[in-house]
Design an enzyme around this catalytic site. Sequence first.
Site, PDB file in Angstrom:
ATOM      1  N   GLY A   1     -90.742 -38.807 -16.855  1.00  0.00           N
ATOM      2  CA  GLY A   1     -89.964 -39.716 -16.017  1.00  0.00           C
ATOM      3  C   GLY A   1     -90.666 -39.789 -14.669  1.00  0.00           C
ATOM      4  O   GLY A   1     -90.946 -38.750 -14.060  1.00  0.00           O
TER       5      GLY A   1
ATOM      6  N   ASN B   1     -93.554 -49.732 -17.574  1.00  0.00           N
ATOM      7  CA  ASN B   1     -92.516 -48.792 -17.999  1.00  0.00           C
ATOM      8  C   ASN B   1     -92.826 -48.415 -19.446  1.00  0.00           C
ATOM      9  O   ASN B   1     -93.777 -48.919 -20.051  1.00  0.00           O
ATOM     10  CB  ASN B   1     -91.120 -49.428 -17.849  1.00  0.00           C
ATOM     11  CG  ASN B   1     -89.990 -48.421 -18.013  1.00  0.00           C
ATOM     12  OD1 ASN B   1     -90.039 -47.336 -17.441  1.00  0.00           O
ATOM     13  ND2 ASN B   1     -88.993 -48.742 -18.811  1.00  0.00           N
ATOM     14  N   LYS B   2     -92.029 -47.529 -19.998  1.00  0.00           N
ATOM     15  CA  LYS B   2     -92.250 -47.017 -21.358  1.00  0.00           C
ATOM     16  C   LYS B   2     -92.561 -48.132 -22.355  1.00  0.00           C
ATOM     17  O   LYS B   2     -91.946 -49.194 -22.315  1.00  0.00           O
ATOM     18  CB  LYS B   2     -90.991 -46.251 -21.794  1.00  0.00           C
ATOM     19  CG  LYS B   2     -91.027 -45.644 -23.185  1.00  0.00           C
ATOM     20  CD  LYS B   2     -92.231 -44.769 -23.465  1.00  0.00           C
ATOM     21  CE  LYS B   2     -92.392 -43.640 -22.473  1.00  0.00           C
ATOM     22  NZ  LYS B   2     -93.741 -42.997 -22.585  1.00  0.00           N
TER      23      LYS B   2
ATOM     24  N   GLN C   1     -87.257 -40.450 -26.604  1.00  0.00           N
ATOM     25  CA  GLN C   1     -86.517 -40.081 -25.392  1.00  0.00           C
ATOM     26  C   GLN C   1     -85.108 -40.673 -25.390  1.00  0.00           C
ATOM     27  O   GLN C   1     -84.187 -40.098 -24.822  1.00  0.00           O
ATOM     28  CB  GLN C   1     -87.262 -40.547 -24.135  1.00  0.00           C
ATOM     29  CG  GLN C   1     -88.553 -39.802 -23.839  1.00  0.00           C
ATOM     30  CD  GLN C   1     -89.761 -40.500 -24.441  1.00  0.00           C
ATOM     31  OE1 GLN C   1     -89.640 -41.257 -25.411  1.00  0.00           O
ATOM     32  NE2 GLN C   1     -90.929 -40.244 -23.904  1.00  0.00           N
TER      33      GLN C   1
ATOM     34  N   ASP D   1     -92.218 -47.042 -14.169  1.00  0.00           N
ATOM     35  CA  ASP D   1     -93.257 -46.064 -13.863  1.00  0.00           C
ATOM     36  C   ASP D   1     -94.193 -46.546 -12.752  1.00  0.00           C
ATOM     37  O   ASP D   1     -94.837 -45.733 -12.093  1.00  0.00           O
ATOM     38  CB  ASP D   1     -94.051 -45.712 -15.117  1.00  0.00           C
ATOM     39  CG  ASP D   1     -93.205 -44.885 -16.070  1.00  0.00           C
ATOM     40  OD1 ASP D   1     -92.428 -45.471 -16.846  1.00  0.00           O
ATOM     41  OD2 ASP D   1     -93.282 -43.639 -15.989  1.00  0.00           O
TER      42      ASP D   1
END
Lengths: 349, 349
Positions: free
Chosen positions: B51, B249-250, B198, B239
């Site tokens: 994270g 991001n992811k 996650q 991120d």
Amino acid sequence: MKNAKDMKPVEWVAGKVRLLDQTALPHRKRILEYADYRELAMAIREMKVRGAPAIGVAAAYGIALGASAIKAAERDVFLRGLEEVINTFTATRPTAVNLFKAAARMREAGRKGASPADIKERLVQEALAIHREEEEANKLIAGYGATLVPQGATVLTHCNAGSLATAGYGTALGVIRAAHEQGKVVGVFADETRPLLQGARLTACELQQWAIPVTLITDSMAGYFMKAGKISCVIVGADRIVANGDVANKIGTYSVAVLATENGVPFYVAAPTSTIDPSLATGDEIPIEERAEEEVTTIGKKRFAPRGIRAANPAFDVTPHYYISAIITEKGILREPYADRIREVVSSG
Amino acid sequence: MKNAKDMKPVEWVAGKVRLLDQTALPHRKRILEYADYRELAMAIREMKVRGAPAIGVAAAYGIALGASAIKAAERDVFLRGLEEVINTFTATRPTAVNLFKAAARMREAGRKGASPADIKERLVQEALAIHREEEEANKLIAGYGATLVPQGATVLTHCNAGSLATAGYGTALGVIRAAHEQGKVVGVFADETRPLLQGARLTACELQQWAIPVTLITDSMAGYFMKAGKISCVIVGADRIVANGDVANKIGTYSVAVLATENGVPFYVAAPTSTIDPSLATGDEIPIEERAEEEVTTIGKKRFAPRGIRAANPAFDVTPHYYISAIITEKGILREPYADRIREVVSSG
């Protein structure tokens, strides 16, 4: 087109039905033999055999198998028994229409029989014909589809629409195989296809067997590679195609279609006309199977989610026709307006 | 806003760094204690803490930890040793900018020290300040973000941007928590977030702990539920946010954003300004971490793909700013034109 090395998902052998257990792949090649039609129906429900055309073929053989055990000597009583067998198969899985169409053909074939013995024989012959027609359709689909694949193509596919799904050369993977034999396909991206991982377990396995270079990705990566310009086209199978061209297929197909459209990547559906259901006007009417939550909360019997967490598990989604560049059938390549082309194909018998 | 029950992902305790091992969740709550900064850097690489904001905090504490063990009595020699420690952390993971910004702050804080002892103390204080600022930012983000959530909302989120990811109240999940406390949120759909799950392991766990109703879905189902009208809005973390508003991001976030836009569902990014990197003009310049193939071919150490199959594993993707309805920061809610609003936020210090 070579298919010597194909794994056969379903076979009729000496009055019994053999399945290659697709839940055990890729690590174990386990052949299951069914003499009891109820057990075969359970195997369909448990997805030991899956893929719309293969389900249709398995159900057809299952109906012949169930009929072979009916003791009634009187024709009407026999047909009532047959109806029970047919209903057992149509209750297994709701979305793929091939199952219902195979069941309808088997019912009709049975009714033409003069006696129980004659009906039994007709049912076996009809099931073999359904299987043979699927095999022939696969080859034609592969031939038509390959013309759409550009030279040097990298193709993305979702779920599994290969030999295992179709009891033949494959639909989406059949197109990829034929295009690869023609030297056009340089690689395939295979979505792993959660929750049951048909992409990781089956598509990767088939492509490896056919020596077609494959890169496995999670479903969430398909958009990334399309945006990066790495995908020439998407080819998927189908579980039901309705009158306006909307397509039900494995959950996640809709997302791939939207992402393909957004990125200017052609999105093709490859399926035999046995997958077309002209009785439904739009995809909104297609029944979507909801499967057990455990398929999402656990992977390979290992639980990942905390205890007590709920999950949703729709097994299919519907891709509206306007995201589909073409539908590849054994009767040719269909494009917009799909409603007209589907009407023509269906009425051509 | 209550956060008594939060799991703390990273803590500075008596000159050592404690992590809650996020790779063992949800089934085991394992606390790891680090006295060696190199081991902590390895733990970041292995995603025992993950994270973007939590990585920044963990690296800051790690730099203080590494500095505490430097023996040099001479200031310049000490600072060269510190640089080695800092470089060890900046080499762990490339995408989340919080890591690099925390490292830069720590370097600057160190250089202000007059002696090794003074530098060591300043580094500890700076790391604690970074942690405290993230906690404060989280609360402000939650408050601003909750104003965007409609009454009776069902919110979709991807990956995990809760307490575990942010070392505070949470960013995306912080907004959901605050809106839930206000009685607005009736449920959350959590994408499982392959490959490392996650969503299934961490987000489901946190929401359960906070008594917020959660439905776990595979990543491939997000589009299905948006098309079905079941999702009021999407909220995710980030991120790295660059000058034009593009967001890394992811992996899978881009797909969710495209699907949200296509379905008229607002797509929100919640992130502290420590995630903003104004030095990059567009998302194309963001380095995307490529992780090990085994994360895709195996799940929980069990291999699903056939032996010999290659996999790709980009850990992040970039969502272009035009898919983003708003970016929720501790300095307020940013909307298009993002380039202007980001410039204002960054220059306001």
